[in-house]
Design a protein around this motif. Structure first.
Motif, mmCIF file in Angstrom:
data_model
loop_
_atom_site.group_PDB
_atom_site.id
_atom_site.type_symbol
_atom_site.label_atom_id
_atom_site.label_comp_id
_atom_site.label_asym_id
_atom_site.label_seq_id
_atom_site.Cartn_x
_atom_site.Cartn_y
_atom_site.Cartn_z
ATOM 1 N N HIS A 2 39.173 56.881 40.710
ATOM 2 C CA HIS A 2 38.482 56.576 41.957
ATOM 3 C C HIS A 2 38.765 55.168 42.435
ATOM 4 O O HIS A 2 38.587 54.858 43.614
ATOM 5 C CB HIS A 2 36.980 56.759 41.777
ATOM 6 N N THR A 3 39.214 54.279 41.522
ATOM 7 C CA THR A 3 39.451 52.894 41.917
ATOM 8 C C THR A 3 40.594 52.777 42.909
ATOM 9 O O THR A 3 40.616 51.846 43.712
ATOM 10 C CB THR A 3 39.751 52.034 40.681
ATOM 11 N N TYR A 5 41.147 54.712 45.393
ATOM 12 C CA TYR A 5 40.559 54.936 46.713
ATOM 13 C C TYR A 5 39.747 53.724 47.155
ATOM 14 O O TYR A 5 39.852 53.278 48.300
ATOM 15 C CB TYR A 5 39.666 56.182 46.688
ATOM 16 N N ARG A 6 38.939 53.194 46.229
ATOM 17 C CA ARG A 6 38.097 52.047 46.574
ATOM 18 C C ARG A 6 38.941 50.829 46.922
ATOM 19 O O ARG A 6 38.732 50.187 47.961
ATOM 20 C CB ARG A 6 37.174 51.725 45.404
ATOM 21 N N ASN A 7 39.889 50.511 46.060
ATOM 22 C CA ASN A 7 40.703 49.324 46.310
ATOM 23 C C ASN A 7 41.610 49.513 47.519
ATOM 24 O O ASN A 7 41.877 48.558 48.256
ATOM 25 C CB ASN A 7 41.523 48.975 45.071
ATOM 26 N N PHE A 9 40.807 51.167 50.095
ATOM 27 C CA PHE A 9 39.929 50.979 51.246
ATOM 28 C C PHE A 9 39.740 49.499 51.553
ATOM 29 O O PHE A 9 39.836 49.077 52.716
ATOM 30 C CB PHE A 9 38.574 51.634 50.977
ATOM 31 N N PHE A 10 39.478 48.693 50.517
ATOM 32 C CA PHE A 10 39.221 47.279 50.765
ATOM 33 C C PHE A 10 40.492 46.527 51.173
ATOM 34 O O PHE A 10 40.439 45.615 52.000
ATOM 35 C CB PHE A 10 38.586 46.631 49.538
ATOM 36 N N VAL A 143 38.108 43.050 48.086
ATOM 37 C CA VAL A 143 37.064 42.805 49.069
ATOM 38 C C VAL A 143 37.020 41.327 49.456
ATOM 39 O O VAL A 143 36.635 40.978 50.591
ATOM 40 C CB VAL A 143 35.695 43.264 48.520
#
Length: 465
Positions: A2-3, A5-7, A9-10, A143
């Motif tokens: 999932h990281t 996708y998260r990273n 995104f940021f 982020v």
């Protein structure tokens, strides 16, 4: 997983914030400055971008792929920051000195010592900003780039051009450089508060010398990739005039919103693949899906709305640059392919194919641009798209050949330069070497080493200094 996708995104959020605020910046510039002033200023800004990359000497990739141990991380970053700033100043002075050979229309800057000094300092800030972005990416904290490179840079840059119109094109360049300076100051503050960075100058443990070959290869491939971005504005300026250079640069900045998708996902892939080599096959698949799902509709939307978007800059931009923006939108699909495949080669350390792919990109793009420039701006856009397509196909071919030839994707762990990692085999991992203790099947943990056996493993999770 999932990281990723998260990273992604940021990283995309930081890039999109920069691009959107940059979009507003160029809208303001287009309203308050003439196309000729925009064209000359963008040539200098393109030079600043190239110099900022040249100053990295691959260190921006090395600190992500091979971070130093926690005890030496501050020293690694301090040495990198000092080296990049010094290199940027020297390269900026060399660029100004060489203008008679490649930039006759920019020779006026040499007549003003204050302008030369300001240009040199702003190049240093641009280079440090690029290195700071790599620090946050390697720390898996993209982020922070949203705050430094995105919001801080964009707002600082956007606030100035209206008040600097009396300086002419220097107002455009100065506003851009002020954005870099603000981003660097914010980045250093966040590095200290969020990552615990402290300036330390000492010798040993930085791993910069160990990974010099990797840094040099990354540097060479990145230079070849950025070369067309510097050369194309100069080609337009020399063959089609200053006003055309302004139209070209504005269309290219709008297209950068599209290209940001692939490059943002690629940066997240690079950070995650360096952190977790064992999960690389899955990361490659997921990142490819993200790029494909996001890039195609975005390209169609920009191509369809190109006239409306460019009208925001002024009627002249909408009339002259619309075909060019449509060409850039179509070419963004090729940019996505070349970016994804390039980052994959970088993670797996297939550096020779990476250099070859970017060499093809530079040769095809610049060669076709020189050949087609007299035909108009849209042909420059076609050269850009075809160059990226050629680069992507070469890089993808290298990845496929490597997998078929060895039945595996090779990746070296980011935390160890001395010990090789067993290659990643699809679909099952290889057995560990006979000389190393085997894992206990019941617990998944490594069995104790026999007496007298020395076993060293690379440490993991060394992301924060």
């Amino acid at each position: 997983m999932h990281t990723i996708y998260r990273n992604s995104f940021f990283v995309l959020a930081a890039t999109a914030t920069t691009a959107v605020l940059g979009f507003l910046f160029w809208m303001v510039v287009a309203r308050y400055y003439s196309p000729g002033q925009v064209g000359i200023a963008t040539s200098l800004i393109s030079a600043m971008s190239l110099i900022s990359y040249l100053s990295q000497f691959g260190l921006n990739s090395t600190i992500v792929r091979f971070p130093a141990a926690p005890g030496a991380r501050n020293t690694q970053l301090t040495l990198a920051l000092c080296a990049v700033a010094a290199a940027a100043c020297l390269l900026a002075l060399a660029y100004v000195a060489g203008l008679p050979w490649y930039g006759e229309k920019l020779l006026f800057i040499r007549e003003n010592p204050l302008a030369v000094t300001a240009f040199t300092v702003l190049c240093a800030f641009a280079a440090l900003n690029q290195l700071a972005k790599a620090v946050f990416t390697g720390a898996r904290a993209p982020v922070l780039n949203v705050w430094s490179d995105g919001i801080t840079q964009g707002v600082a840059k956007l606030a100035l051009p209206v008040f600097l119109t009396g300086l002419g094109l220097y107002g455009i360049v100065g506003s851009t450089g002020a954005g870099f300076a603000a981003a660097v100051l914010c980045g250093l503050f966040l590095m200290r508060r969020r990552l615990g960075f402290r300036c330390e100058l000492r010798i040993g443990g930085t791993r910069l010398r160990e990974q010099f070959a990797y840094s040099l290869a990354s540097y060479a491939s990145g230079l070849l990739n950025l070369l067309p971005q510097l050369v194309l504005p100069l080609i337009v300026l020399q063959h089609l005039g200053a006003a055309a250079a302004g139209y070209f640069y504005v269309a290219f900045q709008v297209a950068s919103l599209l290209n940001a998708i692939a490059f943002s996902v690629g940066e997240a892939l690079f950070a995650e693949g360096s952190h977790d080599p064992a999960g690389l096959p899955g990361l490659l698949r997921r990142s490819a899906v993200i790029v494909a799902v996001a890039q195609v509709p975005a390209a169609a939307a920009v191509a369809g709305g190109s006239g409306v978007v460019l009208w925001l800059f002024g009627p002249d931009y909408a009339e002259t640059a619309q075909p060019l923006l449509i060409a850039f939108a179509a070419g963004s699909l090729a940019v996505a392919l070349s970016a994804w495949a390039g980052y994959a080669l970088k993670i797996t350390r297939q550096l020779r194919p990476l250099i070859a792919a970017n060499a093809v990109f530079a040769l095809v793009t610049v060669g076709l641009a020189l050949l087609w420039a007299p035909r108009g701006l849209v042909w420059i856009g076609a050269a850009w798209g075809l160059g990226n397509l050629a680069c992507g196909l070469v890089a993808l071919g290298a990845l496929l050949r490597g997998r078929r030839g060895r039945g595996q994707l090779r990746s070296v762990p980011a935390r160890s330069a001395s010990l090789p990692t067993p290659p990643l085999v699809l679909p099952a991992p290889p057995a560990p070497p006979a000389s190393l203790p085997l894992p206990d099947p019941s617990t998944g943990r490594e069995a104790p080493a026999p007496p007298g056996h020395r076993h060293e493993t690379a440490p993991h999770h060394q992301h924060r200094p």
